[in-house]
Design a protein around this motif. Structure first.
Motif, PDB file in Angstrom:
ATOM      1  N   MET A  33       6.314   4.163  -0.876  1.00 46.03           N
ATOM      2  CA  MET A  33       4.883   4.396  -1.037  1.00 46.03           C
ATOM      3  C   MET A  33       4.396   5.560  -0.184  1.00 46.03           C
ATOM      4  O   MET A  33       3.452   6.251  -0.555  1.00 46.03           O
ATOM      5  CB  MET A  33       4.100   3.129  -0.666  1.00 46.03           C
ATOM      6  CG  MET A  33       4.031   2.143  -1.808  1.00 46.03           C
ATOM      7  SD  MET A  33       3.162   2.897  -3.221  1.00 46.03           S
ATOM      8  CE  MET A  33       3.566   1.787  -4.534  1.00 46.03           C
ATOM      9  N   ALA A  36       6.092   8.879  -1.973  1.00 48.75           N
ATOM     10  CA  ALA A  36       5.627   9.198  -3.326  1.00 48.75           C
ATOM     11  C   ALA A  36       4.284   9.937  -3.255  1.00 48.75           C
ATOM     12  O   ALA A  36       3.615   9.906  -2.227  1.00 48.75           O
ATOM     13  CB  ALA A  36       5.482   7.904  -4.129  1.00 48.75           C
ATOM     14  N   PRO A  37       3.894  10.604  -4.355  1.00 48.08           N
ATOM     15  CA  PRO A  37       2.581  11.268  -4.364  1.00 48.08           C
ATOM     16  C   PRO A  37       1.470  10.292  -3.982  1.00 48.08           C
ATOM     17  O   PRO A  37       1.571   9.097  -4.272  1.00 48.08           O
ATOM     18  CB  PRO A  37       2.422  11.724  -5.816  1.00 48.08           C
ATOM     19  CG  PRO A  37       3.797  11.829  -6.344  1.00 48.08           C
ATOM     20  CD  PRO A  37       4.615  10.802  -5.622  1.00 48.08           C
ATOM     21  N   GLU A  38       0.441  10.809  -3.336  1.00 48.58           N
ATOM     22  CA  GLU A  38      -0.593   9.950  -2.750  1.00 48.58           C
ATOM     23  C   GLU A  38      -1.220   9.004  -3.766  1.00 48.58           C
ATOM     24  O   GLU A  38      -1.539   7.865  -3.459  1.00 48.58           O
ATOM     25  CB  GLU A  38      -1.675  10.799  -2.088  1.00 48.58           C
ATOM     26  CG  GLU A  38      -2.674   9.957  -1.307  1.00 48.58           C
ATOM     27  CD  GLU A  38      -3.519  10.772  -0.339  1.00 48.58           C
ATOM     28  OE1 GLU A  38      -3.118  11.896   0.007  1.00 48.58           O
ATOM     29  OE2 GLU A  38      -4.567  10.276   0.075  1.00 48.58           O
ATOM     30  N   VAL A  40       0.008   7.369  -6.179  1.00 45.47           N
ATOM     31  CA  VAL A  40       0.788   6.165  -6.492  1.00 45.47           C
ATOM     32  C   VAL A  40       0.349   5.020  -5.581  1.00 45.47           C
ATOM     33  O   VAL A  40       0.062   3.910  -6.036  1.00 45.47           O
ATOM     34  CB  VAL A  40       2.305   6.440  -6.347  1.00 45.47           C
ATOM     35  CG1 VAL A  40       3.101   5.166  -6.510  1.00 45.47           C
ATOM     36  CG2 VAL A  40       2.754   7.470  -7.372  1.00 45.47           C
ATOM     37  N   ALA A  41       0.273   5.311  -4.282  1.00 42.19           N
ATOM     38  CA  ALA A  41      -0.152   4.293  -3.325  1.00 42.19           C
ATOM     39  C   ALA A  41      -1.609   3.902  -3.573  1.00 42.19           C
ATOM     40  O   ALA A  41      -1.958   2.717  -3.522  1.00 42.19           O
ATOM     41  CB  ALA A  41       0.023   4.805  -1.904  1.00 42.19           C
ATOM     42  N   MET A  42      -2.439   4.889  -3.878  1.00 39.21           N
ATOM     43  CA  MET A  42      -3.861   4.613  -4.085  1.00 39.21           C
ATOM     44  C   MET A  42      -4.062   3.736  -5.326  1.00 39.21           C
ATOM     45  O   MET A  42      -4.935   2.875  -5.341  1.00 39.21           O
ATOM     46  CB  MET A  42      -4.634   5.925  -4.242  1.00 39.21           C
ATOM     47  CG  MET A  42      -4.752   6.667  -2.941  1.00 39.21           C
ATOM     48  SD  MET A  42      -5.417   5.591  -1.633  1.00 39.21           S
ATOM     49  CE  MET A  42      -5.071   6.539  -0.191  1.00 39.21           C
ATOM     50  N   GLN A  43      -3.245   4.003  -6.357  1.00 46.76           N
ATOM     51  CA  GLN A  43      -3.332   3.220  -7.586  1.00 46.76           C
ATOM     52  C   GLN A  43      -3.081   1.735  -7.311  1.00 46.76           C
ATOM     53  O   GLN A  43      -3.840   0.877  -7.746  1.00 46.76           O
ATOM     54  CB  GLN A  43      -2.251   3.715  -8.542  1.00 46.76           C
ATOM     55  CG  GLN A  43      -2.726   3.958  -9.949  1.00 46.76           C
ATOM     56  CD  GLN A  43      -1.661   4.728 -10.710  1.00 46.76           C
ATOM     57  OE1 GLN A  43      -1.241   5.807 -10.283  1.00 46.76           O
ATOM     58  NE2 GLN A  43      -1.203   4.170 -11.807  1.00 46.76           N
ATOM     59  N   LEU A  44      -2.005   1.446  -6.542  1.00 45.87           N
ATOM     60  CA  LEU A  44      -1.704   0.049  -6.216  1.00 45.87           C
ATOM     61  C   LEU A  44      -2.810  -0.530  -5.345  1.00 45.87           C
ATOM     62  O   LEU A  44      -3.261  -1.659  -5.575  1.00 45.87           O
ATOM     63  CB  LEU A  44      -0.343  -0.050  -5.515  1.00 45.87           C
ATOM     64  CG  LEU A  44       0.082  -1.445  -5.055  1.00 45.87           C
ATOM     65  CD1 LEU A  44       0.021  -2.452  -6.199  1.00 45.87           C
ATOM     66  CD2 LEU A  44       1.484  -1.435  -4.471  1.00 45.87           C
ATOM     67  N   SER A  45      -3.267   0.242  -4.372  1.00 47.13           N
ATOM     68  CA  SER A  45      -4.310  -0.243  -3.466  1.00 47.13           C
ATOM     69  C   SER A  45      -5.565  -0.621  -4.242  1.00 47.13           C
ATOM     70  O   SER A  45      -6.143  -1.695  -4.044  1.00 47.13           O
ATOM     71  CB  SER A  45      -4.620   0.838  -2.431  1.00 47.13           C
ATOM     72  OG  SER A  45      -5.780   0.504  -1.711  1.00 47.13           O
ATOM     73  N   GLU A  46      -5.961   0.269  -5.167  1.00 45.27           N
ATOM     74  CA  GLU A  46      -7.195   0.011  -5.907  1.00 45.27           C
ATOM     75  C   GLU A  46      -7.023  -1.080  -6.958  1.00 45.27           C
ATOM     76  O   GLU A  46      -7.926  -1.892  -7.166  1.00 45.27           O
ATOM     77  CB  GLU A  46      -7.687   1.302  -6.572  1.00 45.27           C
ATOM     78  CG  GLU A  46      -8.501   2.127  -5.598  1.00 45.27           C
ATOM     79  CD  GLU A  46      -8.503   3.598  -5.948  1.00 45.27           C
ATOM     80  OE1 GLU A  46      -8.411   3.922  -7.150  1.00 45.27           O
ATOM     81  OE2 GLU A  46      -8.583   4.424  -5.016  1.00 45.27           O
ATOM     82  N   ALA A  47      -5.850  -1.122  -7.601  1.00 41.29           N
ATOM     83  CA  ALA A  47      -5.591  -2.154  -8.603  1.00 41.29           C
ATOM     84  C   ALA A  47      -5.673  -3.533  -7.961  1.00 41.29           C
ATOM     85  O   ALA A  47      -6.206  -4.482  -8.529  1.00 41.29           O
ATOM     86  CB  ALA A  47      -4.224  -1.941  -9.249  1.00 41.29           C
ATOM     87  N   LEU A  48      -5.137  -3.632  -6.742  1.00 42.69           N
ATOM     88  CA  LEU A  48      -5.159  -4.894  -6.015  1.00 42.69           C
ATOM     89  C   LEU A  48      -6.583  -5.333  -5.723  1.00 42.69           C
ATOM     90  O   LEU A  48      -6.971  -6.469  -6.007  1.00 42.69           O
ATOM     91  CB  LEU A  48      -4.451  -4.713  -4.677  1.00 42.69           C
ATOM     92  CG  LEU A  48      -3.075  -5.319  -4.516  1.00 42.69           C
ATOM     93  CD1 LEU A  48      -2.489  -4.865  -3.207  1.00 42.69           C
ATOM     94  CD2 LEU A  48      -3.135  -6.833  -4.554  1.00 42.69           C
ATOM     95  N   ARG A  49      -7.356  -4.414  -5.152  1.00 45.19           N
ATOM     96  CA  ARG A  49      -8.730  -4.749  -4.782  1.00 45.19           C
ATOM     97  C   ARG A  49      -9.537  -5.121  -6.016  1.00 45.19           C
ATOM     98  O   ARG A  49     -10.242  -6.124  -6.051  1.00 45.19           O
ATOM     99  CB  ARG A  49      -9.357  -3.554  -4.066  1.00 45.19           C
ATOM    100  CG  ARG A  49     -10.579  -3.938  -3.251  1.00 45.19           C
ATOM    101  CD  ARG A  49     -11.282  -2.712  -2.725  1.00 45.19           C
ATOM    102  NE  ARG A  49     -11.470  -1.751  -3.806  1.00 45.19           N
ATOM    103  CZ  ARG A  49     -11.447  -0.426  -3.639  1.00 45.19           C
ATOM    104  NH1 ARG A  49     -11.213   0.066  -2.448  1.00 45.19           N
ATOM    105  NH2 ARG A  49     -11.641   0.381  -4.668  1.00 45.19           N
TER     106      ARG A  49
END
Lengths: 200, 200
Positions: A33, A36-38, A40-49
């Motif tokens: 994470m 990888a490009p920033e 990717v991590a933001m996508q998981l972070s936001e999907a979770l929230r």
């Protein structure tokens, strides 16, 4: 972890809370994470929230849902006289995958476990009794897991839900379809023998 | 997935981007995160965002770090005349765990891979050449992986980094310590034979 950073340690610990993730897997996930490009991590972070904020428990059956009551509870094409009791939302998913069951569900949100201090009041048993009291339900199929706690919970439900006009049943336990006898353990075989059904 | 919700599908897809996570594991993770208390999911969500925002690439060695330049590059107790070249930050972690190497690092951020269109300009080779040009480095240890791409990258580095006063070496490949000969594959054994060192 060599990256001596509190924020990395915190991410690592957060990954370890996922089911089946140990220290090494969490390390791999963390490094992935961070490398990888920033986005990717933001996508998981936001999907979770986002998912956590949208998904709630259905006020009728306690299954996870975005709309309350859930689509299964409000479906016109499903049989409202049968309710299948499962431990967790994953049980609903497993049965729905089969595609044969067309009744309603009730998610207990756990099993009775006196050692861990989980009693009937910690489960959604009260809500299930209210549903039965409302009069539409004719059969309750108890599909708790085939563990000691699941069996105890099934027996408990059979006792407290018993009413003259409501049948309480338990799903069958036996040799899995496609499985050879030699792969089934002795307890399963014992259940399969006891639960034998007439062929003719 | 039975929960027909776009936000749940998005979370599932986001989990699948983690290394080693397939559809089923992503489903388990998603359900776990939605069933667990809300702060568990929020903790992971925030840890991800926070770590991703804090951690950057070291401007000297390209390793991941919270402080730029990274603690290894600025450490007074490490030998600045030796630099070990690895493919990814995980390589730095692996060597640091051993605790024996006391030199510097350089993370390539990949390997040469013409089939995938990865050339020297996509790696941090230019920055490595600048570091060598600055004059402090006496030896470059190439520790890229023992794969076809890793070997090709090592040969490429040996060619472009060659200078009269800079030694370029490759880590040894052979039978792992504690491993019996019968468990090593033939390519490894071939390398072990070729790379034999005199005992007396």
């Amino acid at each position: 972890m060599i990256l001596q950073s509190p924020s990395v340690e915190r991410l690592l610990e957060a990954f370890r809370m996922l089911p089946g993730v140990g220290r090494r897997t969490a390390e791999r996930m963390t490094l992935h994470m961070l490398s990888a490009p920033e986005d990717v991590a933001m996508q998981l972070s936001e999907a979770l929230r986002d998912a956590r904020q949208r998904i709630r428990k259905c006020s009728v059956c306690c299954n996870l849902t975005e709309i309350d009551p859930c689509p299964i509870c409000t479906s016109e094409s499903r049989d409202k006289s049968i309710v299948c009791v499962v431990e967790q939302p994953v049980g609903v998913m497993a049965i729905e995958k089969g595609g044969e069951y067309r009744g309603q569900y009730h998610v207990l949100l756990g099993v009775l476990n006196p050692l861990d201090g989980v009693g009937p009041d910690d489960l959604s048993v009260g809500r299930l009794r209210e549903r039965i009291a409302s009069g539409e339900i004719r059969e309750v199929i108890v599909a708790t897991n085939a563990t000691a706690e699941g069996e105890a919970t099934a027996l408990y439900l059979a006792r407290v839900l018993a009413q003259p006009d409501v049948k309480v049943s338990r799903i069958a336990h036996g040799v899995p379809m496609g499985g050879g006898l030699e792969y089934a353990d002795e307890v399963t075989l014992g259940h399969a023998m006891q639960g034998r059904t007439p062929l003719s």
